[in-house]
Design a protein around this motif. Structure first.
Motif, short mmCIF file in Angstrom:
data_model
loop_
_atom_site.label_atom_id
_atom_site.label_comp_id
_atom_site.label_asym_id
_atom_site.label_seq_id
_atom_site.Cartn_x
_atom_site.Cartn_y
_atom_site.Cartn_z
N VAL A 192 55.61 52.78 21.15
CA VAL A 192 55.06 51.49 21.56
C VAL A 192 53.55 51.60 21.81
N ARG A 193 53.13 52.74 22.38
CA ARG A 193 51.69 52.95 22.61
C ARG A 193 50.93 53.02 21.28
N LEU A 194 51.49 53.72 20.30
CA LEU A 194 50.86 53.78 18.98
C LEU A 194 50.81 52.41 18.32
N PHE A 195 51.86 51.64 18.51
CA PHE A 195 51.92 50.28 17.98
C PHE A 195 50.81 49.43 18.60
N LYS A 196 50.63 49.55 19.90
CA LYS A 196 49.58 48.81 20.61
C LYS A 196 48.20 49.17 20.06
N LYS A 197 47.96 50.46 19.89
CA LYS A 197 46.65 50.92 19.40
C LYS A 197 46.40 50.44 17.96
N ILE A 204 46.47 47.79 9.54
CA ILE A 204 47.72 47.34 8.94
C ILE A 204 48.55 48.50 8.41
N GLU A 205 47.89 49.54 7.87
CA GLU A 205 48.64 50.69 7.36
C GLU A 205 49.37 51.42 8.48
N ALA A 206 48.71 51.54 9.61
CA ALA A 206 49.34 52.21 10.75
C ALA A 206 50.53 51.39 11.25
N LEU A 207 50.37 50.07 11.31
CA LEU A 207 51.47 49.21 11.74
C LEU A 207 52.67 49.33 10.81
N VAL A 208 52.41 49.27 9.51
CA VAL A 208 53.49 49.39 8.53
C VAL A 208 54.20 50.73 8.69
N GLY A 209 53.43 51.78 8.95
CA GLY A 209 54.01 53.11 9.09
C GLY A 209 54.89 53.25 10.33
N LEU A 210 54.60 52.47 11.36
CA LEU A 210 55.39 52.54 12.60
C LEU A 210 56.67 51.71 12.52
N LEU A 211 56.71 50.79 11.56
CA LEU A 211 57.84 49.89 11.42
C LEU A 211 58.82 50.40 10.37
N ASP A 212 60.11 50.24 10.64
CA ASP A 212 61.12 50.52 9.63
C ASP A 212 60.92 49.54 8.46
N GLY A 234 60.87 42.78 7.20
CA GLY A 234 60.12 43.72 6.38
C GLY A 234 58.85 44.17 7.08
N SER A 235 58.56 45.47 6.98
CA SER A 235 57.42 46.05 7.70
C SER A 235 56.09 45.42 7.31
N GLU A 236 55.87 45.18 6.02
CA GLU A 236 54.58 44.63 5.58
C GLU A 236 54.39 43.20 6.06
N ARG A 237 55.43 42.38 5.96
CA ARG A 237 55.32 40.99 6.41
C ARG A 237 55.08 40.93 7.92
N GLN A 240 51.46 41.98 8.63
CA GLN A 240 50.53 40.90 8.26
C GLN A 240 50.57 39.77 9.28
N TYR A 241 51.75 39.44 9.75
CA TYR A 241 51.88 38.37 10.74
C TYR A 241 51.21 38.77 12.06
N LEU A 242 51.40 40.02 12.46
CA LEU A 242 50.80 40.49 13.71
C LEU A 242 49.27 40.46 13.65
N LEU A 243 48.71 40.81 12.50
CA LEU A 243 47.26 40.75 12.36
C LEU A 243 46.77 39.31 12.30
N PHE A 244 47.57 38.43 11.73
CA PHE A 244 47.24 37.00 11.74
C PHE A 244 47.15 36.49 13.17
N ILE A 245 48.11 36.92 14.00
CA ILE A 245 48.09 36.52 15.42
C ILE A 245 46.87 37.08 16.11
N ALA A 246 46.53 38.34 15.80
CA ALA A 246 45.38 38.98 16.43
C ALA A 246 44.09 38.22 16.13
N ASP A 247 43.96 37.76 14.89
CA ASP A 247 42.76 37.00 14.50
C ASP A 247 42.77 35.59 15.07
N LYS A 248 43.96 35.03 15.21
CA LYS A 248 44.09 33.65 15.67
C LYS A 248 43.89 33.53 17.17
#
Length: 307
Positions: A192-197, A204-212, A234-237, A240-248
């Motif tokens: 969870v800490r790696l996910f937060k960072k 996005i690559e790190a997020l995808v790698g942490l997700l099944d 899906g990990s990529e979707r 992408q959604y999480l980064l959309f939220i981060a920008d929004k």
């Protein structure tokens, strides 16, 4: 002349924590659990002194009444959730050690402080409970979690002890997958800490790698705040959604917090909790994210002033 104390008063008051624990697991909602327990107490105090004195075990009486109230609520909840805007997630609980109000006297303390956090309240487990029929859920929780005999459960459910045994067995089969997924959790805090960072770094690559690869994210806004209405798969979707939220939502702060007894994340904006995220993982990757945004379900988090 002072009024003599009501019979079994200390025993009655002492039942509150146990009843809240049962009702939260049955309903998946702290607010509804509190209402159910309050209604059970109201029915007790509505009885005459003679009626109260005739009750051999006030605790058992309260459990039976609260259980029946929860059974009725579970039936009506199915109808309400069919009309619910978007996905419905059980109400997340903070760790009592993070509850700013601290353990109170048990009477005025918030019910969140009275729920014992164990495997039967982790989010994955509560989500599986939602798939059970009301009778299955009551029989399973009361027998497998709280060790009530089937003879007592039969009084609540209105079926024979043998039928209740079958209900609990059916509920047990439904939970095996969730229980298997929660066995190895030692690495959840680090993941969870790696996910937060990764989210904070917009990596996005790190997020995808942490997700099944087949991970699922569900958000619950209840139609009161913005939230994706269907599960994101899906990990990529999800990334992408999480980064959309981060920008929004610039200025959002992520805090590592215990959610239903497991490492999770709390998102705050201007010091106010706006999202509580619970996680489930398998083989070192995140398989499920449950993000609660409905402000009505965040009362234990917002009122505590956590920061």
């Amino acid at each position: 002349m002072s009024t003599p104390p009501q019979p079994h008063l200390s025993a009655i008051v002492g039942e509150r924590r146990r009843l809240i624990n049962i009702a939260y697991r049955l309903l998946g909602s702290l607010t509804e659990a509190e209402d159910a327990v309050q209604e059970a107490y109201a029915r007790w105090y509505a009885m005459s002194r003679e009626q109260q004195e005739a009750v051999e075990s006030p605790g058992a009486w309260l459990t039976t009444v609260a259980g029946r109230i929860c059974l009725d609520l579970l039936g009506s909840a199915r109808v309400r959730r069919e009309r619910y805007v978007g996905e419905w997630i059980p109400e997340p609980l903070p760790d009592r050690t993070e509850w700013i109000g601290g353990p109170g006297d048990g009477g005025g303390a918030d019910p969140a402080d009275q729920v014992t956090l164990d495997e039967s309240v982790n989010m994955a487990f509560l989500v599986v409970l939602e798939s059970m029929t009301p009778a299955e859920r009551v029989a399973f929780i009361l027998h497998d979690v709280f060790r009530y005999p089937f003879t007592e459960i039969a009084e609540i459910v209105g079926r024979t002890p043998a039928a209740c045994r079958q209900l609990a067995s059916s509920g047990r089969r439904r939970t095996r997958t969730a229980q298997a997924a929660t066995v190895a959790t030692a690495g959840q805090a680090g993941l969870v800490r790696l996910f937060k960072k990764a989210w904070e770094a917009r990596d996005i690559e790190a997020l995808v790698g942490l997700l099944d690869p087949d991970a699922t994210m569900i958000a619950d806004g209840g139609g009161l705040v913005g939230a994706v209405l269907r599960p994101v798969s899906g990990s990529e979707r999800i990334a992408q959604y999480l980064l959309f939220i981060a920008d929004k939502a610039p200025g959002l702060t992520l805090l590592e917090r215990s959610v239903n007894g497991r490492p999770g994340l709390v998102a705050q904006h201007a010091g106010v909790t706006v999202t509580v995220a619970a996680f489930s993982l398998t083989d070192g990757r995140i398989t499920h994210i449950w993000a609660t945004r409905n402000p009505e379900k965040l009362r234990p988090w917002t009122e505590s002033g956590q920061g």
